[in-house]
Design a protein around this motif. Sequence first.
Motif, PDB file in Angstrom:
ATOM      1  N   ARG A   8       0.873  -1.186   0.000  1.00  0.00           N
ATOM      2  CA  ARG A   8       0.000   0.000   0.000  1.00  0.00           C
ATOM      3  C   ARG A   8       0.898   1.221   0.000  1.00  0.00           C
ATOM      4  O   ARG A   8       2.130   1.099   0.120  1.00  0.00           O
ATOM      5  N   ASN A   9       0.323   2.390  -0.151  1.00  0.00           N
ATOM      6  CA  ASN A   9       1.093   3.619   0.013  1.00  0.00           C
ATOM      7  C   ASN A   9       1.447   3.772   1.494  1.00  0.00           C
ATOM      8  O   ASN A   9       0.544   3.815   2.340  1.00  0.00           O
ATOM      9  N   ILE A  10       2.726   3.821   1.792  1.00  0.00           N
ATOM     10  CA  ILE A  10       3.194   3.900   3.178  1.00  0.00           C
ATOM     11  C   ILE A  10       3.813   5.284   3.399  1.00  0.00           C
ATOM     12  O   ILE A  10       4.695   5.706   2.632  1.00  0.00           O
ATOM     13  N   LYS A  11       3.366   5.966   4.429  1.00  0.00           N
ATOM     14  CA  LYS A  11       3.868   7.312   4.703  1.00  0.00           C
ATOM     15  C   LYS A  11       5.129   7.263   5.555  1.00  0.00           C
ATOM     16  O   LYS A  11       5.325   6.335   6.351  1.00  0.00           O
ATOM     17  N   ALA A  12       5.952   8.251   5.391  1.00  0.00           N
ATOM     18  CA  ALA A  12       7.169   8.364   6.207  1.00  0.00           C
ATOM     19  C   ALA A  12       6.796   8.345   7.680  1.00  0.00           C
ATOM     20  O   ALA A  12       5.834   9.015   8.102  1.00  0.00           O
ATOM     21  N   GLY A  13       7.531   7.557   8.460  1.00  0.00           N
ATOM     22  CA  GLY A  13       7.276   7.452   9.885  1.00  0.00           C
ATOM     23  C   GLY A  13       6.399   6.275  10.268  1.00  0.00           C
ATOM     24  O   GLY A  13       6.335   5.905  11.448  1.00  0.00           O
ATOM     25  N   GLU A  14       5.709   5.676   9.301  1.00  0.00           N
ATOM     26  CA  GLU A  14       4.859   4.526   9.606  1.00  0.00           C
ATOM     27  C   GLU A  14       5.704   3.273   9.811  1.00  0.00           C
ATOM     28  O   GLU A  14       6.728   3.077   9.151  1.00  0.00           O
ATOM     29  N   THR A  15       5.257   2.430  10.722  1.00  0.00           N
ATOM     30  CA  THR A  15       5.939   1.167  10.995  1.00  0.00           C
ATOM     31  C   THR A  15       5.453   0.089  10.015  1.00  0.00           C
ATOM     32  O   THR A  15       4.250  -0.037   9.776  1.00  0.00           O
ATOM     33  N   ILE A  16       6.407  -0.670   9.471  1.00  0.00           N
ATOM     34  CA  ILE A  16       6.087  -1.701   8.489  1.00  0.00           C
ATOM     35  C   ILE A  16       5.558  -2.946   9.199  1.00  0.00           C
ATOM     36  O   ILE A  16       6.228  -3.522  10.057  1.00  0.00           O
ATOM     37  N   LYS A  17       4.351  -3.340   8.843  1.00  0.00           N
ATOM     38  CA  LYS A  17       3.727  -4.549   9.385  1.00  0.00           C
ATOM     39  C   LYS A  17       3.691  -5.624   8.301  1.00  0.00           C
ATOM     40  O   LYS A  17       3.799  -5.299   7.116  1.00  0.00           O
ATOM     41  N   PRO A  18       3.524  -6.887   8.676  1.00  0.00           N
ATOM     42  CA  PRO A  18       3.531  -7.954   7.667  1.00  0.00           C
ATOM     43  C   PRO A  18       2.561  -7.712   6.516  1.00  0.00           C
ATOM     44  O   PRO A  18       2.895  -7.972   5.348  1.00  0.00           O
ATOM     45  N   GLU A  19       1.364  -7.209   6.820  1.00  0.00           N
ATOM     46  CA  GLU A  19       0.372  -6.999   5.764  1.00  0.00           C
ATOM     47  C   GLU A  19       0.712  -5.830   4.845  1.00  0.00           C
ATOM     48  O   GLU A  19       0.068  -5.623   3.801  1.00  0.00           O
ATOM     49  N   VAL A  43      12.598  -6.359   7.450  1.00  0.00           N
ATOM     50  CA  VAL A  43      11.907  -5.079   7.258  1.00  0.00           C
ATOM     51  C   VAL A  43      10.718  -4.900   8.204  1.00  0.00           C
ATOM     52  O   VAL A  43      10.284  -3.763   8.436  1.00  0.00           O
ATOM     53  N   ILE A  44      10.207  -6.015   8.751  1.00  0.00           N
ATOM     54  CA  ILE A  44       9.047  -5.920   9.633  1.00  0.00           C
ATOM     55  C   ILE A  44       9.448  -5.220  10.938  1.00  0.00           C
ATOM     56  O   ILE A  44      10.469  -5.538  11.550  1.00  0.00           O
ATOM     57  N   GLY A  45       8.648  -4.251  11.359  1.00  0.00           N
ATOM     58  CA  GLY A  45       8.935  -3.495  12.575  1.00  0.00           C
ATOM     59  C   GLY A  45       9.772  -2.257  12.339  1.00  0.00           C
ATOM     60  O   GLY A  45       9.921  -1.428  13.251  1.00  0.00           O
ATOM     61  N   LYS A  46      10.325  -2.095  11.132  1.00  0.00           N
ATOM     62  CA  LYS A  46      11.097  -0.894  10.806  1.00  0.00           C
ATOM     63  C   LYS A  46      10.153   0.245  10.412  1.00  0.00           C
ATOM     64  O   LYS A  46       9.001   0.009  10.021  1.00  0.00           O
ATOM     65  N   LYS A  47      10.650   1.483  10.489  1.00  0.00           N
ATOM     66  CA  LYS A  47       9.865   2.645  10.102  1.00  0.00           C
ATOM     67  C   LYS A  47      10.348   3.184   8.757  1.00  0.00           C
ATOM     68  O   LYS A  47      11.547   3.198   8.476  1.00  0.00           O
ATOM     69  N   ALA A  48       9.395   3.629   7.946  1.00  0.00           N
ATOM     70  CA  ALA A  48       9.745   4.213   6.654  1.00  0.00           C
ATOM     71  C   ALA A  48      10.367   5.589   6.855  1.00  0.00           C
ATOM     72  O   ALA A  48       9.824   6.421   7.591  1.00  0.00           O
ATOM     73  N   LYS A  49      11.521   5.812   6.212  1.00  0.00           N
ATOM     74  CA  LYS A  49      12.167   7.120   6.283  1.00  0.00           C
ATOM     75  C   LYS A  49      11.517   8.111   5.323  1.00  0.00           C
ATOM     76  O   LYS A  49      11.646   9.334   5.488  1.00  0.00           O
ATOM     77  N   LYS A  50      10.850   7.585   4.309  1.00  0.00           N
ATOM     78  CA  LYS A  50      10.217   8.439   3.306  1.00  0.00           C
ATOM     79  C   LYS A  50       8.915   7.768   2.857  1.00  0.00           C
ATOM     80  O   LYS A  50       8.642   6.615   3.202  1.00  0.00           O
ATOM     81  N   ASN A  51       8.125   8.478   2.094  1.00  0.00           N
ATOM     82  CA  ASN A  51       6.902   7.883   1.559  1.00  0.00           C
ATOM     83  C   ASN A  51       7.266   6.768   0.577  1.00  0.00           C
ATOM     84  O   ASN A  51       8.142   6.939  -0.280  1.00  0.00           O
ATOM     85  N   LEU A  52       6.572   5.636   0.710  1.00  0.00           N
ATOM     86  CA  LEU A  52       6.778   4.513  -0.195  1.00  0.00           C
ATOM     87  C   LEU A  52       5.504   4.293  -0.996  1.00  0.00           C
ATOM     88  O   LEU A  52       4.432   4.097  -0.423  1.00  0.00           O
ATOM     89  N   GLY A  84       9.614  -1.075  -4.746  1.00  0.00           N
ATOM     90  CA  GLY A  84      10.499  -1.971  -4.026  1.00  0.00           C
ATOM     91  C   GLY A  84      10.842  -1.432  -2.645  1.00  0.00           C
ATOM     92  O   GLY A  84      10.998  -0.212  -2.462  1.00  0.00           O
ATOM     93  N   ILE A  85      10.939  -2.336  -1.692  1.00  0.00           N
ATOM     94  CA  ILE A  85      11.314  -1.959  -0.319  1.00  0.00           C
ATOM     95  C   ILE A  85      12.786  -2.229  -0.116  1.00  0.00           C
ATOM     96  O   ILE A  85      13.273  -3.349  -0.334  1.00  0.00           O
ATOM     97  N   LYS A  86      13.515  -1.185   0.307  1.00  0.00           N
ATOM     98  CA  LYS A  86      14.958  -1.302   0.547  1.00  0.00           C
ATOM     99  C   LYS A  86      15.269  -0.896   1.974  1.00  0.00           C
ATOM    100  O   LYS A  86      14.681   0.063   2.492  1.00  0.00           O
ATOM    101  N   LEU A  87      16.184  -1.612   2.592  1.00  0.00           N
ATOM    102  CA  LEU A  87      16.525  -1.348   3.985  1.00  0.00           C
ATOM    103  C   LEU A  87      17.041   0.059   4.194  1.00  0.00           C
ATOM    104  O   LEU A  87      16.842   0.656   5.255  1.00  0.00           O
ATOM    105  N   LYS A  88      17.687   0.624   3.180  1.00  0.00           N
ATOM    106  CA  LYS A  88      18.228   1.984   3.331  1.00  0.00           C
ATOM    107  C   LYS A  88      17.121   3.041   3.462  1.00  0.00           C
ATOM    108  O   LYS A  88      17.364   4.161   3.912  1.00  0.00           O
ATOM    109  N   ASP A  89      15.900   2.652   3.092  1.00  0.00           N
ATOM    110  CA  ASP A  89      14.776   3.575   3.211  1.00  0.00           C
ATOM    111  C   ASP A  89      13.991   3.355   4.499  1.00  0.00           C
ATOM    112  O   ASP A  89      12.922   3.959   4.699  1.00  0.00           O
ATOM    113  N   LEU A  90      14.525   2.483   5.376  1.00  0.00           N
ATOM    114  CA  LEU A  90      13.855   2.175   6.648  1.00  0.00           C
ATOM    115  C   LEU A  90      14.785   2.468   7.800  1.00  0.00           C
ATOM    116  O   LEU A  90      15.997   2.551   7.638  1.00  0.00           O
ATOM    117  N   SER A  91      14.219   2.637   8.961  1.00  0.00           N
ATOM    118  CA  SER A  91      15.066   2.887  10.153  1.00  0.00           C
ATOM    119  C   SER A  91      14.577   2.054  11.329  1.00  0.00           C
ATOM    120  O   SER A  91      13.439   1.592  11.339  1.00  0.00           O
TER     121      SER A  91
END
Length: 369
Positions: free
Chosen positions: A315-326, A348-357, A362-369
């Motif tokens: 889905r569209n994930i906003k910066a600051g949101e925590t990544i959940k399995p779904e 990647v599960i439990g990480k936060k998005a650094k920017k809007n996805l 594609g999900i990359k670890l460098k875009d998560l914190s």
Amino acid sequence: MKIKDLIKDKVFVIAEAGKNFIQSEDDRPVEEYLENAKALAKAAKEAGADAIKFQTHNVADEQIDINVISPHFKGSDRFSWVSRNTRATPINEFWKPLNAYCDEIGIIFFSTPMSRGAAKKLNELGVELWKVGSGDLLDFVMLDFMASTGKPIIISSGMSTDEEVDKAVEFLKKRNADFALLHCVSKYPCPPEELRLGTIEYFKKKYDVPIGFSDHSVGENVIDSALAAIEEGAQIIEKHFSFSRDLWGSDHKASVTPEEKKRLIDAIREFEKDADKALAKINKAFRRIEKTDKILQEGEAVFRPYFRKALVAARNIKAGETIKPEDVYAMRPQAHIDGHPSEDFEKVIGKKAKKNLKKLSGIKLKDLS
């Protein structure tokens, strides 16, 4: 149902019908596909198979919409092919009546989901057994869902390295999954000299789980390869199944016909009664099996860019949101997606998005914190 129950008294024989209910290049009504699938189920039952297995697609979380064509089937680009399979098999008009028909005639019905979304469809249907195709050995998004259901899993190991099989086995064991592992060489069809049946004994010793054999060979050596695999320790035999190798579609050419399937199963049952007598009839070359580890063969490697998966945003994930399995899909083709491979799901599960996805990016670890 448990894996041990399937293999308790005899070799568990699967007729892999896959998508072989699609038999013509032109699209046909769902009703015709259903009748074709029922006919395959009936023929598998009459041949003596314990189960018939199909393949279930959900294009929305399986295949990115780009134009790629797999080397094993040049009849359609992958997105169009998966889309056609999704449309051809609505749950109420196809899967539910097919499941009911298999119950009626007394053959186990199950299917290989090609994504987590497809697995959810089958779970809604009430299937009691999972199958994972070789291309999805490392789809940890889907494996995580399957393991959560507590249902037994049969997983194929084609187009994989020894280390990748280790990862999948560790992932499932960590979740206390009830599973069996199939030796498989992902060539369609596979020449007998490339079957490397000694890998069965290698797996058996290494993993301490039930081992089987998913066979893509055809021709006069089909019975020989199956019996040699059983002698090596295979407790499950899976073989592609079709009415003709000349039909249009992706898997017909690597399939056995109903007549061939019956001869194969009769030979397996004869082996169970008198192994020496059955083995005396087979090609002696199949009894001189090299004891070997698991390798990725050159002919299999060509399929990996098309069938391996990468992680994308569901889905569209906003910066600051925590990544959940779904929030995560594992989608093909990995080679064309700028994201981490599907086996990095837990990272990647439990990480936060650094920017809007953006959805399906594609999900990359460098875009998560």
